[in-house]
Scaffold this motif. Structure first.
Motif, PDB file in Angstrom:
ATOM      1  N   ALA A  12      42.393 -18.425 109.624  1.00  0.00           N
ATOM      2  CA  ALA A  12      42.218 -18.283 108.265  1.00  0.00           C
ATOM      3  C   ALA A  12      43.264 -18.428 107.379  1.00  0.00           C
ATOM      4  O   ALA A  12      42.926 -18.979 106.211  1.00  0.00           O
ATOM      5  CB  ALA A  12      41.676 -16.811 107.953  1.00  0.00           C
ATOM      6  N   LYS A  13      44.543 -18.586 107.664  1.00  0.00           N
ATOM      7  CA  LYS A  13      45.498 -19.059 107.048  1.00  0.00           C
ATOM      8  C   LYS A  13      46.626 -19.764 107.572  1.00  0.00           C
ATOM      9  O   LYS A  13      46.813 -19.680 108.704  1.00  0.00           O
ATOM     10  CB  LYS A  13      46.126 -17.646 106.300  1.00  0.00           C
ATOM     11  CG  LYS A  13      45.043 -16.983 105.429  1.00  0.00           C
ATOM     12  CD  LYS A  13      45.954 -15.419 104.891  1.00  0.00           C
ATOM     13  CE  LYS A  13      46.129 -14.272 106.019  1.00  0.00           C
ATOM     14  NZ  LYS A  13      44.897 -13.770 106.777  1.00  0.00           N
ATOM     15  N   LYS A  14      47.454 -20.324 106.591  1.00  0.00           N
ATOM     16  CA  LYS A  14      48.547 -21.019 106.974  1.00  0.00           C
ATOM     17  C   LYS A  14      49.853 -20.142 106.319  1.00  0.00           C
ATOM     18  O   LYS A  14      49.662 -19.774 105.288  1.00  0.00           O
ATOM     19  CB  LYS A  14      48.850 -22.332 106.718  1.00  0.00           C
ATOM     20  CG  LYS A  14      47.911 -23.234 107.012  1.00  0.00           C
ATOM     21  CD  LYS A  14      48.112 -24.827 106.650  1.00  0.00           C
ATOM     22  CE  LYS A  14      47.163 -25.727 107.265  1.00  0.00           C
ATOM     23  NZ  LYS A  14      47.251 -27.123 106.589  1.00  0.00           N
ATOM     24  N   ILE A  15      50.825 -19.872 107.134  1.00  0.00           N
ATOM     25  CA  ILE A  15      52.090 -18.945 106.703  1.00  0.00           C
ATOM     26  C   ILE A  15      53.096 -20.084 106.598  1.00  0.00           C
ATOM     27  O   ILE A  15      53.686 -20.747 107.332  1.00  0.00           O
ATOM     28  CB  ILE A  15      52.174 -17.785 107.530  1.00  0.00           C
ATOM     29  CG1 ILE A  15      51.113 -16.922 107.758  1.00  0.00           C
ATOM     30  CG2 ILE A  15      53.389 -17.051 106.753  1.00  0.00           C
ATOM     31  CD1 ILE A  15      50.560 -16.284 106.873  1.00  0.00           C
ATOM     32  N   THR A  33      35.522 -19.023 111.341  1.00  0.00           N
ATOM     33  CA  THR A  33      35.519 -18.668 112.881  1.00  0.00           C
ATOM     34  C   THR A  33      34.967 -17.434 113.101  1.00  0.00           C
ATOM     35  O   THR A  33      34.927 -16.348 112.311  1.00  0.00           O
ATOM     36  CB  THR A  33      36.942 -18.675 113.513  1.00  0.00           C
ATOM     37  OG1 THR A  33      37.740 -17.629 113.018  1.00  0.00           O
ATOM     38  CG2 THR A  33      37.766 -20.042 113.324  1.00  0.00           C
ATOM     39  N   ALA A  34      34.078 -17.254 114.139  1.00  0.00           N
ATOM     40  CA  ALA A  34      33.564 -16.031 114.901  1.00  0.00           C
ATOM     41  C   ALA A  34      33.589 -16.082 116.587  1.00  0.00           C
ATOM     42  O   ALA A  34      33.664 -17.058 116.836  1.00  0.00           O
ATOM     43  CB  ALA A  34      31.968 -15.867 114.267  1.00  0.00           C
ATOM     44  N   LYS A  40      32.627 -22.029 114.797  1.00  0.00           N
ATOM     45  CA  LYS A  40      33.432 -22.655 113.825  1.00  0.00           C
ATOM     46  C   LYS A  40      32.813 -23.414 112.654  1.00  0.00           C
ATOM     47  O   LYS A  40      31.691 -24.214 113.191  1.00  0.00           O
ATOM     48  CB  LYS A  40      34.618 -23.530 114.427  1.00  0.00           C
ATOM     49  CG  LYS A  40      35.470 -22.779 115.616  1.00  0.00           C
ATOM     50  CD  LYS A  40      36.582 -23.723 116.094  1.00  0.00           C
ATOM     51  CE  LYS A  40      37.389 -23.089 116.899  1.00  0.00           C
ATOM     52  NZ  LYS A  40      38.264 -23.979 117.787  1.00  0.00           N
ATOM     53  N   SER A  41      33.340 -23.380 111.576  1.00  0.00           N
ATOM     54  CA  SER A  41      32.651 -24.136 110.643  1.00  0.00           C
ATOM     55  C   SER A  41      33.700 -24.193 109.417  1.00  0.00           C
ATOM     56  O   SER A  41      34.842 -23.537 109.557  1.00  0.00           O
ATOM     57  CB  SER A  41      31.217 -23.427 110.161  1.00  0.00           C
ATOM     58  OG  SER A  41      30.763 -24.287 109.066  1.00  0.00           O
ATOM     59  N   SER A  42      33.200 -24.404 108.302  1.00  0.00           N
ATOM     60  CA  SER A  42      34.291 -24.365 107.283  1.00  0.00           C
ATOM     61  C   SER A  42      33.255 -24.251 105.899  1.00  0.00           C
ATOM     62  O   SER A  42      31.989 -24.612 105.966  1.00  0.00           O
ATOM     63  CB  SER A  42      34.787 -25.628 107.027  1.00  0.00           C
ATOM     64  OG  SER A  42      35.671 -25.646 105.954  1.00  0.00           O
ATOM     65  N   ASN A 199      37.071 -10.038 106.754  1.00  0.00           N
ATOM     66  CA  ASN A 199      37.413  -8.825 107.754  1.00  0.00           C
ATOM     67  C   ASN A 199      37.038  -7.505 107.386  1.00  0.00           C
ATOM     68  O   ASN A 199      37.571  -6.530 107.923  1.00  0.00           O
ATOM     69  CB  ASN A 199      39.051  -8.993 108.010  1.00  0.00           C
ATOM     70  CG  ASN A 199      39.821  -8.716 106.753  1.00  0.00           C
ATOM     71  OD1 ASN A 199      39.260  -8.265 105.759  1.00  0.00           O
ATOM     72  ND2 ASN A 199      40.975  -8.748 106.789  1.00  0.00           N
ATOM     73  N   CYS A 200      36.097  -7.452 106.438  1.00  0.00           N
ATOM     74  CA  CYS A 200      35.359  -6.167 106.065  1.00  0.00           C
ATOM     75  C   CYS A 200      33.803  -6.497 106.259  1.00  0.00           C
ATOM     76  O   CYS A 200      33.177  -7.634 106.157  1.00  0.00           O
ATOM     77  CB  CYS A 200      35.623  -5.762 104.557  1.00  0.00           C
ATOM     78  SG  CYS A 200      37.168  -5.537 104.302  1.00  0.00           S
TER      79      CYS A 200
END
Length: 237
Positions: A12-15, A33-34, A40-42, A199-200
């Motif tokens: 979900a993220k790039k750091i 993603t799940a 996967k999708s966008s 994530n909720c």
């Protein structure tokens, strides 16, 4: 503050590293993603919505005395935050039975739990994020002391005690959510990652409609509209 080097890319993220070794930048992605990456999708704009929602919730928790990694939102998709050593434990907080809890234990979907359940998962994609008990966590060296596990549970419950009534006032049931923690440069355990519909689980109080990533998991559609709905409720006084 500028991005200097890609440190890590997750689902979900790039750091990104910055000029300051104590500060990082999270770039919120539109990827979805799940089921441990099997689906996967966008969704264009999803990352920006999660960044804005997380920003408001981190500000709320900071104001209530819950230490987080949040520093500031830089733009729609980028958040500046403290660098932390990630604790590889996902802390799951459940108020209502659904999803894997109902599937694995046969608890009726939608049943309000008699008390808030706090569970640990091993943050390990290769193993499918399996369930952990305290002894597993200590054997794996995910924390050093039992006291740290006790703190994760205690802070998770404190966060739930803040967020559950906060969302109920906005017409949402906080069904369950996942938290991640890390240690800052001084060794303090603080809340990290994000708090968003990714994530909720949020259910509308009146209709029971799902306003979270379950819309993607279950192929219902309307994910971006649902996330926008959550943000609008948060921003409404």
């Amino acid at each position: 503050m500028n991005k200097t080097e890609l440190l890590y890319e997750g689902k979900a993220k790039k750091i990104w590293k910055t000029e300051d070794e104590n500060l990082l930048i999270s770039e919120f992605k539109d990827d979805l993603t799940a089921f441990n990456g099997q689906k996967k999708s966008s969704e264009a704009g999803k990352g920006a919505l999660n960044n804005k929602i997380s920003t408001e919730l981190f500000k709320l928790l900071n104001s209530k005395g819950i230490p987080t990694h949040f520093v500031e939102m830089l733009d729609d998709n980028h958040m500046l935050h403290k660098a932390c050593e990630v604790i590889k434990i996902e802390v799951i907080v459940r108020n209502i039975a659904t999803g894997s809890l109902s599937k694995n234990l046969g608890i009726e979907d939608g049943k309000v739990l008699p008390f808030t359940l706090v569970e640990f998962d091993y943050k390990n994609d290769d193993l499918g994020d399996p369930k952990l008990n305290d002894q597993h966590a200590l054997i794996l060296g995910l924390v050093e002391f039992q006291d740290e596990l006790d703190k994760l549970r205690r802070v998770a419950r404190q966060i739930n005690d803040i967020l559950k009534p906060y969302f109920f006032e906005k017409g949402l049931k906080l069904v369950d959510f996942k938290l991640e923690f890390g240690k800052d440069k001084d060794g303090n355990i603080i809340l990290i990652d994000e708090i968003s519909p990714d994530n909720c689980r949020f259910w509308d109080v009146e209709s029971g409609e799902s306003l979270d990533k379950d819309r993607f998991r279950q192929g219902k559609g309307g994910l971006k509209v649902a996330y926008e709905n959550v943000l609008e409720r948060i921003l409404k006084n």
